[in-house]
Write a protein that holds these residues in place. Sequence first.
Motif, PDB file in Angstrom:
ATOM      1  N   LEU A  24       0.826  -1.207   0.000  1.00 33.85           N
ATOM      2  CA  LEU A  24       0.000   0.000   0.000  1.00 33.85           C
ATOM      3  C   LEU A  24       0.859   1.255   0.000  1.00 33.85           C
ATOM      4  O   LEU A  24       0.527   2.253  -0.659  1.00 33.85           O
ATOM      5  CB  LEU A  24      -0.938  -0.007   1.212  1.00 33.85           C
ATOM      6  CG  LEU A  24      -1.886  -1.210   1.347  1.00 33.85           C
ATOM      7  CD1 LEU A  24      -2.796  -1.030   2.554  1.00 33.85           C
ATOM      8  CD2 LEU A  24      -2.692  -1.414   0.084  1.00 33.85           C
ATOM      9  N   GLU A  25       1.960   1.227   0.753  1.00 33.24           N
ATOM     10  CA  GLU A  25       2.859   2.384   0.791  1.00 33.24           C
ATOM     11  C   GLU A  25       3.500   2.633  -0.572  1.00 33.24           C
ATOM     12  O   GLU A  25       3.623   3.777  -1.019  1.00 33.24           O
ATOM     13  CB  GLU A  25       3.936   2.172   1.847  1.00 33.24           C
ATOM     14  CG  GLU A  25       3.458   2.379   3.275  1.00 33.24           C
ATOM     15  CD  GLU A  25       3.030   3.818   3.543  1.00 33.24           C
ATOM     16  OE1 GLU A  25       3.592   4.737   2.923  1.00 33.24           O
ATOM     17  OE2 GLU A  25       2.130   4.013   4.373  1.00 33.24           O
ATOM     18  N   ILE A  26       3.943   1.568  -1.229  1.00 36.56           N
ATOM     19  CA  ILE A  26       4.563   1.733  -2.549  1.00 36.56           C
ATOM     20  C   ILE A  26       3.533   2.249  -3.547  1.00 36.56           C
ATOM     21  O   ILE A  26       3.815   3.147  -4.352  1.00 36.56           O
ATOM     22  CB  ILE A  26       5.182   0.408  -3.023  1.00 36.56           C
ATOM     23  CG1 ILE A  26       6.322  -0.011  -2.086  1.00 36.56           C
ATOM     24  CG2 ILE A  26       5.698   0.532  -4.463  1.00 36.56           C
ATOM     25  CD1 ILE A  26       6.913  -1.373  -2.391  1.00 36.56           C
ATOM     26  N   ALA A  27       2.332   1.686  -3.504  1.00 32.26           N
ATOM     27  CA  ALA A  27       1.284   2.145  -4.413  1.00 32.26           C
ATOM     28  C   ALA A  27       0.931   3.604  -4.156  1.00 32.26           C
ATOM     29  O   ALA A  27       0.739   4.389  -5.094  1.00 32.26           O
ATOM     30  CB  ALA A  27       0.051   1.265  -4.248  1.00 32.26           C
ATOM     31  N   SER A  29       2.844   5.914  -3.047  1.00 33.42           N
ATOM     32  CA  SER A  29       3.932   6.769  -3.513  1.00 33.42           C
ATOM     33  C   SER A  29       4.019   6.839  -5.032  1.00 33.42           C
ATOM     34  O   SER A  29       4.598   7.783  -5.578  1.00 33.42           O
ATOM     35  CB  SER A  29       5.267   6.265  -2.957  1.00 33.42           C
ATOM     36  OG  SER A  29       5.658   5.055  -3.607  1.00 33.42           O
ATOM     37  N   GLY A  30       3.496   5.837  -5.718  1.00 31.96           N
ATOM     38  CA  GLY A  30       3.603   5.783  -7.175  1.00 31.96           C
ATOM     39  C   GLY A  30       4.999   5.473  -7.664  1.00 31.96           C
ATOM     40  O   GLY A  30       5.317   5.682  -8.842  1.00 31.96           O
ATOM     41  N   ALA A  31       5.866   4.947  -6.784  1.00 44.42           N
ATOM     42  CA  ALA A  31       7.269   4.722  -7.136  1.00 44.42           C
ATOM     43  C   ALA A  31       7.500   3.434  -7.916  1.00 44.42           C
ATOM     44  O   ALA A  31       8.594   3.216  -8.434  1.00 44.42           O
ATOM     45  CB  ALA A  31       8.115   4.702  -5.862  1.00 44.42           C
ATOM     46  N   ALA A  32       6.512   2.563  -8.003  1.00 47.89           N
ATOM     47  CA  ALA A  32       6.654   1.315  -8.751  1.00 47.89           C
ATOM     48  C   ALA A  32       5.269   0.790  -9.079  1.00 47.89           C
ATOM     49  O   ALA A  32       4.264   1.191  -8.467  1.00 47.89           O
ATOM     50  CB  ALA A  32       7.432   0.278  -7.935  1.00 47.89           C
ATOM     51  N   GLU A  33       5.207  -0.103 -10.055  1.00 48.15           N
ATOM     52  CA  GLU A  33       3.951  -0.782 -10.371  1.00 48.15           C
ATOM     53  C   GLU A  33       3.792  -1.966  -9.418  1.00 48.15           C
ATOM     54  O   GLU A  33       4.690  -2.800  -9.302  1.00 48.15           O
ATOM     55  CB  GLU A  33       3.961  -1.282 -11.817  1.00 48.15           C
ATOM     56  CG  GLU A  33       4.039  -0.175 -12.854  1.00 48.15           C
ATOM     57  CD  GLU A  33       4.083  -0.728 -14.270  1.00 48.15           C
ATOM     58  OE1 GLU A  33       3.837  -1.952 -14.444  1.00 48.15           O
ATOM     59  OE2 GLU A  33       4.372   0.040 -15.186  1.00 48.15           O
ATOM     60  N   VAL A  34       2.665  -2.025  -8.750  1.00 49.49           N
ATOM     61  CA  VAL A  34       2.439  -3.052  -7.738  1.00 49.49           C
ATOM     62  C   VAL A  34       1.332  -3.992  -8.193  1.00 49.49           C
ATOM     63  O   VAL A  34       0.244  -3.551  -8.575  1.00 49.49           O
ATOM     64  CB  VAL A  34       2.059  -2.421  -6.385  1.00 49.49           C
ATOM     65  CG1 VAL A  34       1.728  -3.505  -5.366  1.00 49.49           C
ATOM     66  CG2 VAL A  34       3.192  -1.531  -5.877  1.00 49.49           C
TER      67      VAL A  34
END
Length: 391
Positions: A24-27, A29-34
């Motif tokens: 959820l944190e990565i999503a 941030s938009g820093a990677a495709e999850v």
Amino acid sequence: MSRIGFLFNHDQTHQVAHSLPIALEIARSGAAEVSLLVTNAMMKAAVEAMAGELLAKMTLIDLAPKSFVSRAAAGLLDRFIPAGKLSIYRDHLDLFRTFDALVVSEKSSLLLKTRYGLNDLKFVHTRHGAGDRAIGFNPESARFDLILVAGPKIRDRLIAEAEVPPERIAVTGYCKFDQFLNEPAARKLFPNDRPVVLYNPHPSPKLSSWYQWGDYILDYFARQSRYNLIFAPHVMLFERNWTVTIDPPAIARVHKPGAHYSNLSHMLVDLGSDASVDMTYTNAADIYLGDVSSQVYEFLVKPRPCLFLNAHKVDWRNDASYTHWQAGPVVESVEALDVALSSAFEIFKKYRSRQEAMLEETFSVSETPAAQRGAQAILAMLKQSGKGQPQ
């Protein structure tokens, strides 16, 4: 941009909160495709519920055994061993090859590397729980490219016992606490104000108190009128008719508790609902009663009396796998349970400082939430390895 898969491949949902908050944190941030990879309807529902509106920022993928052989094996063997779970890897190799990193909370996924040769895929282990059992520190851990750990105790044991290079370990805290630690009580569990005991046995036949002492313990609480009891074992204890474990090797038929216990107003029997894994019971109880489940550390985050059941006559005092038994008295015979409970609150005064030290060793606490620290560690590893372009 990097492509990161979060795999949820289990028969129960108890591992979800140990990795999904990081996704959820990565999503966010938009820093990677999850991508969230789920292998059954129960897992899918748990992931969807916890992800909420952020699910729209990720891709949810249903995995299931695809081949006839895999489906047949799952149908015949899943009552005894996780055949369906293991077939997922072979049946979806093409999908797994599309990711730069795969984040998991268990170790069976290492088959993708050791058996199927996906050596370019970065494997991240979030672990599940902060327990002391030796299986959590076996040599398989060294096969991961990155391990996220709750605190220094686990880091140090992974280095010493599993020979994991220190640079592959990131101390990030316990992301399950981000999700559940401060959740308000959903409901009053009992119609009285008696002290609440949580009995939380493990499923492993050679480690659990259930097989030898479980019936006596439930009968004891059914007869008495001083305590309320929550019987919420590890969610895998009653998942199958037979329990098979590799470490330590064991097989045993599982007997369920009698239905009559559920009709008593001072006893709550929960063999595997969401409340068994979302800290409802560890937050609500006044006394912890158990054996080797890592949930004791979730209980200890607010120091309270603990009692441990030595049903197997283990010589535990110098065994790191039983470090948590330093948090309270160890009951060496089931007949001693009544006296141990009667003195639990008074004796707790002697254990409080040790519990507080154990918490400091087990959980790293920071102003930055654990899930965010985990996300940062994964993205930093990918950037360093040149896998994709984290932003």
